[in-house]
Design a protein around this motif. Structure first.
Motif, PDB file in Angstrom:
ATOM      1  N   VAL A 272      13.534  24.264   4.924  1.00  0.00           N
ATOM      2  CA  VAL A 272      13.065  22.998   4.381  1.00  0.00           C
ATOM      3  C   VAL A 272      14.161  21.935   4.446  1.00  0.00           C
ATOM      4  O   VAL A 272      13.874  20.734   4.613  1.00  0.00           O
ATOM      5  CB  VAL A 272      12.563  23.196   2.925  1.00  0.00           C
ATOM      6  N   ALA A 273      15.429  22.334   4.357  1.00  0.00           N
ATOM      7  CA  ALA A 273      16.524  21.361   4.408  1.00  0.00           C
ATOM      8  C   ALA A 273      16.719  20.780   5.803  1.00  0.00           C
ATOM      9  O   ALA A 273      17.386  19.753   5.965  1.00  0.00           O
ATOM     10  CB  ALA A 273      17.823  22.006   3.929  1.00  0.00           C
ATOM     11  N   ASP A 274      16.143  21.430   6.842  1.00  0.00           N
ATOM     12  CA  ASP A 274      16.281  20.950   8.220  1.00  0.00           C
ATOM     13  C   ASP A 274      15.211  19.935   8.600  1.00  0.00           C
ATOM     14  O   ASP A 274      15.250  19.369   9.695  1.00  0.00           O
ATOM     15  CB  ASP A 274      16.205  22.128   9.196  1.00  0.00           C
ATOM     16  N   ILE A 275      14.241  19.714   7.716  1.00  0.00           N
ATOM     17  CA  ILE A 275      13.077  18.897   8.066  1.00  0.00           C
ATOM     18  C   ILE A 275      13.135  17.557   7.341  1.00  0.00           C
ATOM     19  O   ILE A 275      13.326  17.500   6.135  1.00  0.00           O
ATOM     20  CB  ILE A 275      11.763  19.632   7.699  1.00  0.00           C
ATOM     21  N   GLU A 276      12.996  16.474   8.091  1.00  0.00           N
ATOM     22  CA  GLU A 276      12.858  15.138   7.529  1.00  0.00           C
ATOM     23  C   GLU A 276      11.415  14.680   7.704  1.00  0.00           C
ATOM     24  O   GLU A 276      10.816  14.867   8.775  1.00  0.00           O
ATOM     25  CB  GLU A 276      13.795  14.146   8.214  1.00  0.00           C
ATOM     26  N   VAL A 277      10.849  14.081   6.660  1.00  0.00           N
ATOM     27  CA  VAL A 277       9.467  13.606   6.724  1.00  0.00           C
ATOM     28  C   VAL A 277       9.443  12.094   6.487  1.00  0.00           C
ATOM     29  O   VAL A 277      10.277  11.554   5.747  1.00  0.00           O
ATOM     30  CB  VAL A 277       8.575  14.319   5.680  1.00  0.00           C
ATOM     31  N   PHE A 278       8.504  11.431   7.112  1.00  0.00           N
ATOM     32  CA  PHE A 278       8.343   9.982   6.957  1.00  0.00           C
ATOM     33  C   PHE A 278       6.975   9.602   7.510  1.00  0.00           C
ATOM     34  O   PHE A 278       6.174  10.478   7.902  1.00  0.00           O
ATOM     35  CB  PHE A 278       9.471   9.222   7.665  1.00  0.00           C
ATOM     36  N   PHE A 279       6.697   8.303   7.551  1.00  0.00           N
ATOM     37  CA  PHE A 279       5.436   7.805   8.089  1.00  0.00           C
ATOM     38  C   PHE A 279       5.706   6.814   9.209  1.00  0.00           C
ATOM     39  O   PHE A 279       6.689   6.072   9.185  1.00  0.00           O
ATOM     40  CB  PHE A 279       4.610   7.111   7.001  1.00  0.00           C
ATOM     41  N   GLU A 280       4.807   6.790  10.176  1.00  0.00           N
ATOM     42  CA  GLU A 280       4.775   5.746  11.186  1.00  0.00           C
ATOM     43  C   GLU A 280       3.491   4.946  10.977  1.00  0.00           C
ATOM     44  O   GLU A 280       2.423   5.527  10.752  1.00  0.00           O
ATOM     45  CB  GLU A 280       4.814   6.328  12.594  1.00  0.00           C
TER      46      GLU A 280
ATOM     47  N   ALA B 129       0.864  -1.182   0.000  1.00  0.00           N
ATOM     48  CA  ALA B 129       0.000   0.000   0.000  1.00  0.00           C
ATOM     49  C   ALA B 129       0.899   1.229   0.000  1.00  0.00           C
ATOM     50  O   ALA B 129       2.044   1.194   0.467  1.00  0.00           O
ATOM     51  CB  ALA B 129      -0.924   0.017   1.214  1.00  0.00           C
ATOM     52  N   THR B 130       0.382   2.351  -0.516  1.00  0.00           N
ATOM     53  CA  THR B 130       1.130   3.606  -0.549  1.00  0.00           C
ATOM     54  C   THR B 130       0.523   4.581   0.445  1.00  0.00           C
ATOM     55  O   THR B 130      -0.673   4.880   0.393  1.00  0.00           O
ATOM     56  CB  THR B 130       1.112   4.219  -1.959  1.00  0.00           C
ATOM     57  N   LEU B 131       1.350   5.063   1.383  1.00  0.00           N
ATOM     58  CA  LEU B 131       0.930   6.066   2.360  1.00  0.00           C
ATOM     59  C   LEU B 131       1.248   7.451   1.806  1.00  0.00           C
ATOM     60  O   LEU B 131       2.296   7.652   1.185  1.00  0.00           O
ATOM     61  CB  LEU B 131       1.650   5.853   3.690  1.00  0.00           C
ATOM     62  N   ASN B 132       0.379   8.412   2.049  1.00  0.00           N
ATOM     63  CA  ASN B 132       0.534   9.750   1.484  1.00  0.00           C
ATOM     64  C   ASN B 132       0.427  10.805   2.568  1.00  0.00           C
ATOM     65  O   ASN B 132      -0.346  10.670   3.527  1.00  0.00           O
ATOM     66  CB  ASN B 132      -0.543   9.999   0.422  1.00  0.00           C
ATOM     67  N   GLY B 133       1.211  11.851   2.409  1.00  0.00           N
ATOM     68  CA  GLY B 133       1.175  12.969   3.340  1.00  0.00           C
ATOM     69  C   GLY B 133       1.603  14.238   2.641  1.00  0.00           C
ATOM     70  O   GLY B 133       2.005  14.224   1.459  1.00  0.00           O
TER      71      GLY B 133
ATOM     72  N   ALA C 238       5.183   6.946   0.606  1.00  0.00           N
ATOM     73  CA  ALA C 238       6.061   5.789   0.823  1.00  0.00           C
ATOM     74  C   ALA C 238       5.231   4.524   0.715  1.00  0.00           C
ATOM     75  O   ALA C 238       4.071   4.484   1.155  1.00  0.00           O
ATOM     76  CB  ALA C 238       6.738   5.865   2.188  1.00  0.00           C
ATOM     77  N   ALA C 239       5.808   3.478   0.125  1.00  0.00           N
ATOM     78  CA  ALA C 239       5.133   2.189  -0.008  1.00  0.00           C
ATOM     79  C   ALA C 239       5.508   1.291   1.164  1.00  0.00           C
ATOM     80  O   ALA C 239       6.648   1.285   1.621  1.00  0.00           O
ATOM     81  CB  ALA C 239       5.502   1.520  -1.324  1.00  0.00           C
ATOM     82  N   ILE C 240       4.544   0.528   1.673  1.00  0.00           N
ATOM     83  CA  ILE C 240       4.786  -0.409   2.764  1.00  0.00           C
ATOM     84  C   ILE C 240       4.194  -1.770   2.388  1.00  0.00           C
ATOM     85  O   ILE C 240       3.311  -1.864   1.534  1.00  0.00           O
ATOM     86  CB  ILE C 240       4.171   0.066   4.094  1.00  0.00           C
ATOM     87  N   ASP C 241       4.688  -2.830   3.022  1.00  0.00           N
ATOM     88  CA  ASP C 241       4.130  -4.163   2.839  1.00  0.00           C
ATOM     89  C   ASP C 241       2.946  -4.345   3.785  1.00  0.00           C
ATOM     90  O   ASP C 241       3.000  -3.926   4.953  1.00  0.00           O
ATOM     91  CB  ASP C 241       5.186  -5.229   3.127  1.00  0.00           C
ATOM     92  N   VAL C 242       1.868  -4.970   3.306  1.00  0.00           N
ATOM     93  CA  VAL C 242       0.676  -5.196   4.118  1.00  0.00           C
ATOM     94  C   VAL C 242       0.223  -6.641   3.986  1.00  0.00           C
ATOM     95  O   VAL C 242       0.617  -7.355   3.052  1.00  0.00           O
ATOM     96  CB  VAL C 242      -0.477  -4.257   3.708  1.00  0.00           C
ATOM     97  N   GLU C 243      -0.607  -7.086   4.929  1.00  0.00           N
ATOM     98  CA  GLU C 243      -1.185  -8.419   4.904  1.00  0.00           C
ATOM     99  C   GLU C 243      -2.686  -8.313   4.697  1.00  0.00           C
ATOM    100  O   GLU C 243      -3.333  -7.384   5.191  1.00  0.00           O
ATOM    101  CB  GLU C 243      -0.889  -9.155   6.214  1.00  0.00           C
ATOM    102  N   GLN C 244      -3.248  -9.265   4.001  1.00  0.00           N
ATOM    103  CA  GLN C 244      -4.675  -9.267   3.727  1.00  0.00           C
ATOM    104  C   GLN C 244      -5.477  -9.455   5.011  1.00  0.00           C
ATOM    105  O   GLN C 244      -5.091 -10.205   5.897  1.00  0.00           O
ATOM    106  CB  GLN C 244      -5.018 -10.383   2.751  1.00  0.00           C
ATOM    107  N   GLY C 245      -6.605  -8.736   5.101  1.00  0.00           N
ATOM    108  CA  GLY C 245      -7.497  -8.868   6.240  1.00  0.00           C
ATOM    109  C   GLY C 245      -7.038  -8.145   7.484  1.00  0.00           C
ATOM    110  O   GLY C 245      -7.676  -8.249   8.534  1.00  0.00           O
TER     111      GLY C 245
ATOM    112  N   ALA D 193      16.790   3.662  -1.071  1.00  0.00           N
ATOM    113  CA  ALA D 193      16.166   4.508  -2.090  1.00  0.00           C
ATOM    114  C   ALA D 193      14.646   4.450  -1.940  1.00  0.00           C
ATOM    115  O   ALA D 193      14.079   3.462  -1.464  1.00  0.00           O
ATOM    116  CB  ALA D 193      16.581   4.053  -3.486  1.00  0.00           C
ATOM    117  N   ALA D 194      13.979   5.521  -2.370  1.00  0.00           N
ATOM    118  CA  ALA D 194      12.527   5.603  -2.205  1.00  0.00           C
ATOM    119  C   ALA D 194      11.786   4.867  -3.313  1.00  0.00           C
ATOM    120  O   ALA D 194      10.741   4.255  -3.060  1.00  0.00           O
ATOM    121  CB  ALA D 194      12.089   7.073  -2.158  1.00  0.00           C
ATOM    122  N   GLU D 195      12.293   4.911  -4.540  1.00  0.00           N
ATOM    123  CA  GLU D 195      11.545   4.386  -5.672  1.00  0.00           C
ATOM    124  C   GLU D 195      12.104   3.041  -6.143  1.00  0.00           C
ATOM    125  O   GLU D 195      13.312   2.809  -6.154  1.00  0.00           O
ATOM    126  CB  GLU D 195      11.587   5.381  -6.838  1.00  0.00           C
ATOM    127  N   TRP D 196      11.177   2.162  -6.562  1.00  0.00           N
ATOM    128  CA  TRP D 196      11.557   0.889  -7.147  1.00  0.00           C
ATOM    129  C   TRP D 196      11.753   1.053  -8.653  1.00  0.00           C
ATOM    130  O   TRP D 196      11.013   1.799  -9.295  1.00  0.00           O
ATOM    131  CB  TRP D 196      10.461  -0.155  -6.931  1.00  0.00           C
TER     132      TRP D 196
END
Length: 593
Positions: A305-313, A291-295, A338-345, A419-422
């Motif tokens: 802007v160079a002092d700020i790191e962004v990510f997802f939890e 799944a792809t998380l967006n922010g 960012a893309a993450i691995d998920v499980e069904q259900g 790296a961010a992209e596949w």
């Protein structure tokens, strides 16, 4: 000095069985040099006639630099062996058989049988801990196991002589606090390896406002650490302009407590600064395995802007621990994903995060669920890479089943680790289960890559587990890594010396001044190692980002030469490449200082 009865009781509690000479003690041992015939046999993977699922491999000399541990009479030789699965299939159980020639040249060789365990979880490597009074030299070894991949490997990863005092104390060190930000602080500590009849202790922290009498235990269940020791940490809430005290605590199964020294720190009054603002967007591209998380970063606050790191939890709903995606720095205000691995259900919750210096901002929590589909899905696995040479490598996968589909499209995603992209290989169409492979080119030396097999059918997407491979580093990269290893070894040596002198001090064999001198030497070596490790990690991250951006820039350069993109787009990509190159060179220069 531990008598033979106590030592046998300790070894039994460690899962070690003594075989061979009567009265000899079991422990893991180190392999020594073998002749050409032995080396040839070491790679054999032989099935057991009585149990066709059981496999056997002989030790082929890997880690032979740790094979000999010539210890004093009051010391114990220790060898740490590891058995790597050699593929995605997990090892289910394993037993090591090892023959050691004791340090005493008049003693007969000892053969030991040691049951393995998995310190990193059920799908990780198997570890075998071996002890022998007085140490010795490993002559030969083999392992019997079930499961595992096509290329399992048996290695001696560590070896040392250890003191054989009885009883052995449990030592826990309170380390300095870190990450003291606007509302929290991280407490740190280290549990030294120990030898007792129990094989694990509970560890946690206690803290209080300086001047108060009652300790506050950090909420939550305590961590459990094995006799191998290790570092641990916990986060506590803090108030501005307040002094705090804290200490690390270890508790043995019988209730005996061991405490580290008390440390203090102050949460200074924060200046009037504005946090960045980050917004959590809805999840997209939710398929059968990813799944792809967006922010979006909408306001810089008091920072550049160079002092700020962004990510997802993110985490499955109902669990306590947040997982984090790789942090990134944006060029301007705007969206990120960012893309993450998920499980069904499984239902997931996630939030966008922005961190600037010690200031942290989070977006609202969003949730999503990947429902279990009605159709039977294809099954695909990722196999290890082969033919990894100077510029190319072959990626391998296997379609196990087609599910409810007549044909399945398969391909690979691959990228530099971090790296961010596949990147994607061309798709192949399979109408029957079976293996598939593709060769990729343009690889960089000294860089670790990861890849996974993908199977698609109609709108169904299934991903296999991630595999990794590394292009061997050049001489310059090797020297950087060797420097890191030297600092680590120096730190570990000083740590062992401090532990040894701490025990002498507790027995009134040395004065406090001598102990403090050893402690300062240990803390100084640890500081130097941690400082260089942080610089090396930052350098590796910048190098990977630069090399990835370089590859992207070269693609855009070719497109521009063919008039497939305009000059503005090309210049923007060129500027991003130059920025990454400059950041990489700056960190490389700092690393060499």
């Amino acid at each position: 000095m531990v008598d033979s009865t106590n030592r046998r009781r300790f070894l039994a509690a460690s899962g070690i069985t003594v075989v061979g000479l009567s009265g000899c003690l079991g422990s893991d041992d180190e392999p020594e040099e073998e002749d050409e015939q032995t080396q040839a046999d070491s790679s054999d993977d032989e099935p057991n006639e009585n149990n066709p699922n059981q496999r056997t491999i002989q030790w082929g000399g890997q880690g032979s630099e740790n094979a000999t541990q010539e210890c004093a009479e009051d010391e114990v030789g220790f060898w740490k062996w590891v058995l790597t699965p050699g593929g995605p299939e997990a090892i289910e159980e394993a037993t090591l058989f090892v023959t050691i020639q004791p340090t005493d040249p008049n003693a007969e060789p000892v053969t030991l049988e040691v049951e393995g365990f998995t310190p990193g979880g059920p799908r990780g490597v198997f570890q075998f801990n071996v002890f022998l009074e007085g140490g010795g030299t490993v002559q030969s070894a083999f392992v019997e196991f079930t499961g595992g991949g096509a290329n399992p490997l048996l290695t001696i990863s560590e070896g040392e002589c250890r003191e054989d005092d009885d009883p052995v104390d449990v030592t826990v060190i309170t380390d300095p606090e870190t990450d003291v930000n606007d509302s929290t602080a991280t407490l740190n500590a280290e549990l030294f390896p120990f030898e007792e009849e129990f094989d694990a202790v509970d560890v946690f922290f206690e803290y209080r406002v300086a001047g108060s009498t009652e300790w506050i235990r950090v909420p939550g269940d305590p961590d459990s650490l094995s006799d191998e020791g290790g570092e641990f940490s916990a986060e506590i809430p803090v108030e501005p302009n307040t002094d705090y005290e804290f200490r690390a605590v270890a508790v043995a199964p019988d209730g005996t407590e061991f405490t580290g020294e008390i440390r203090t720190f102050t949460k200074e009054d924060e200046p009037d600064m504005t946090k960045p603002t980050v917004v959590t967007g809805p999840a997209t591209d939710v398929n059968e395995s990813t799944a792809t998380l967006n922010g979006e970063l909408t306001d810089l606050g008091s920072f550049g802007v160079a002092d700020i790191e962004v990510f997802f939890e993110y985490r499955p709903v109902g669990t306590e621990e947040w997982l984090a995606t790789e942090p990134e720095t944006l060029e301007e205000l705007g969206p990120f994903s960012a893309a993450i691995d998920v499980e069904q259900g499984v239902e997931y919750e996630y939030r966008a995060v922005a961190v600037a210096n010690d200031t942290r901002a989070t977006g609202e929590i969003q949730t999503f669920r990947k429902e279990v589909p009605d159709k039977e899905l294809p099954e695909v696995v990722t196999k290890p890479a082969t033919e990894v040479n100077k510029k190319t490598a072959t990626l391998n996968g296997q379609l196990l089943t087609r599910g409810d589909f007549d044909e399945v499209h398969v391909f690979f995603q691959y990228r530099i680790v971090g790296a961010a992209e596949w990147l994607m290989t061309p798709a192949q169409t399979l109408t029957e289960p079976g293996p598939f492979s593709v060769e990729i080119s343009g690889l960089l030396t000294g860089v670790e890559y990861e890849f996974r097999a993908i199977a698609t059918a109609n709108d169904v997407v299934v991903a296999g587990p991630i595999q990794r491979f590394t292009k061997e580093p050049d001489e310059k990269e090797r020297r950087k890594k060797e420097k890191l290893e030297k600092k680590k070894h120096a730190y570990e040596r000083k740590k062992r010396e401090y532990k040894k002198y701490k025990k002498k001090y507790e027995k009134d064999q040395i004065d406090k001044t001598t102990l403090e001198k050893k402690k300062r030497a240990y803390e100084d070596a640890k500081h130097k190692y941690e400082k260089y490790r942080r610089k090396y990690t930052k350098y590796e991250r910048k190098k990977i980002a630069y090399k990835h951006e370089k590859g992207e820039y070269e693609k855009y350069e070719k497109k521009y030469e063919k008039n497939r993109i305009d000059k503005k787009t090309y210049e923007k990509k060129k500027g991003a490449y130059n920025d990454k190159k400059r950041a990489y060179k700056e960190t490389e220069k700092k690393l060499e200082c």
